[in-house]
Design a protein around this motif. Structure first.
Motif: not given
Length: 427
Positions: A342, A419-420, A423-424
């Motif tokens: 990310a 992981s989400t 990314s944010t």
């Protein structure tokens, strides 16, 4: 208003800050603490029924997970015999024998009820044994809330402690010298000037109270050599890392033998029990044999001892720590990979069943490094993961813990959520 908020407001009316230990208040991360109702395996559930993957494990003790059937059975058997006696029991002998068997540096051991009691008693014993007053601790290491340990370093290379808590007198704090963790040169300089006046050096051989910081072998080796040369008692505070990083603790992992060791957390399996022990000649100074007084009404509580014995026997099974270390490393590696993909400055580390996460490009080596990490970004990450049902320590200065029942599937789910979130954060 949510149930957690309602409980927190109610708690603050009768409990200072609404909590019985400060980090639980979420002050460093903001928001409302989660009030836990029950736990099972790698999970616990809050007052609103939400399930979380638990990566604090009661701050280390739940190494075999919550409500392990063998630990639960041992506790139930003990309960049917009585809650507390204030007199000796055979089970106290059994857990003392087990601790002495698993930790070779411990020839005799005294059971107490908390980690603070263990470190406080070990320091008093070291002072009584040596006839000296000065002690050394290291910046970022926490050894409980005894007065002489609630100090921080002042300015300059070798400085005496200043109180970090109201109620600690300057006279008591002045007997404590604070040095930098992993700084061998500073350690040698101190011993060159004040070594012969120093009763004890107390250290977390694997630090977990400034997040996870691993020692260098040179640092631990120098500690042992200098303490031996100057007749100073070397105390390993393994309340957190003992039976967490290896079966014999950090001292077994690194091959360094302290004079005294403080234990807690895992040896109680979630029950309030701790211990300090070490060389027979030092332990012989304790009452009723010697002149150093220490006592405790609930020391060796039979229910706590039962939970501890069952836990120690489970973790002594072949392959336990190899599997635990692999699971913890999987988590640290997965989080690091997700952050890198990310483009987020992040690092992670692990040893045994302990791990650290840092919003910094490199794993820190000392307290000053930890303070340079991106704390606001950690706080954002913490709350996003909490919303996703992943409970990390509510502070950037605390280590995390994995249990033997955190399966690969549980860990992979954690990494996927992270992981989400990464990314944010990168957006």
């Amino acid at each position: 208003m949510s149930q957690n908020q309602s409980l927190f407001e109610r708690a603050q009316r009768t409990i200072p800050g609404g909590v019985n230990s400060p980090v639980r208040a979420f002050r460093s991360v903001g928001g409302t603490p989660r009030f836990i109702e029950r736990a099972q395996g790698p999970y616990f559930w809050d007052a609103e029924g939400k399930r979380y993957v638990d990566y604090i494990g009661s701050w280390g003790p739940m190494i075999v997970g919550h409500l392990h059937p063998e630990v639960l059975e041992a506790v139930q058997r003990a309960l049917h015999s009585g809650f507390s006696f204030g007199a000796p029991t055979e089970a106290e002998i059994e857990i003392a024998e087990e601790i002495c068997r698993l930790v070779p540096s411990i020839e005799q051991v005294r059971l107490v009820s908390s980690g603070t009691e263990a470190t406080m008693s070990a320091l008093r014993l070291a002072r009584g044994f040596t006839g000296r007053s000065r002690i050394v601790k290291f910046e970022g290491c926490y050894h409980g809330h005894a007065d002489s340990l609630l100090v921080k370093a002042g300015s300059g290379l070798l400085t005496f402690g200043n109180p970090t808590s109201a109620g600690v007198s300057p006279e008591i704090a002045a007997q404590t010298t604070v040095l930098e963790y992993n700084n061998v040169e500073q350690l040698r300089e101190f011993f060159g000037s004040l070594g012969n006046e120093t009763a004890a050096v107390i250290v977390e051989p694997v630090a977990g109270n400034m997040n996870l910081i691993q020692p260098t072998r040179a640092f631990l080796t120098a500690l042992r050599e200098l303490c031996t040369a100057h007749g100073t008692v070397l105390i390993f505070d393994e309340v957190m890392c003992g039976f967490r990083v290896a079966l014999g603790g950090a001292q077994a992992l690194f091959g360094i033998k302290p004079d005294l060791t403080c234990l807690g957390k895992v040896i109680g399996g979630g029950m309030p029990i701790a211990a300090f022990g070490g060389r027979r000649d030092i332990m012989a100074m304790l009452a009723p044999l010697g002149a150093v007084y220490q006592a405790g009404t609930l020391s060796g509580n039979p229910v706590a001892v039962a939970a501890g014995l069952a836990t120690l026997r489970l973790i002594a099974e072949p392959g336990f720590f190899e599997d635990l270390g692999a699971r913890t490393a999987r988590l640290a590696r997965g989080l690091s990979d997700a952050a890198r993909e990310a483009g987020v400055a992040f690092s992670a580390d692990s040893i045994g069943g302990m791990f650290g996460i840092y919003f910094a490009p490199e794993v820190p080596k000392r307290f000053a490094d930890v303070t340079q990490s991106d704390i606001p970004r950690f706080n954002t990450f913490f709350h996003a993961m909490l919303d996703a049902g992943i409970y990390f320590a509510p502070s950037a200065y605390e280590a995390g813990f994995v249990s033997s029942v955190h399966t690969d599937a549980v860990i992979d789910e954690t990494i996927a959520h992270a992981s989400t979130v990464f990314s944010t954060l990168a957006a």
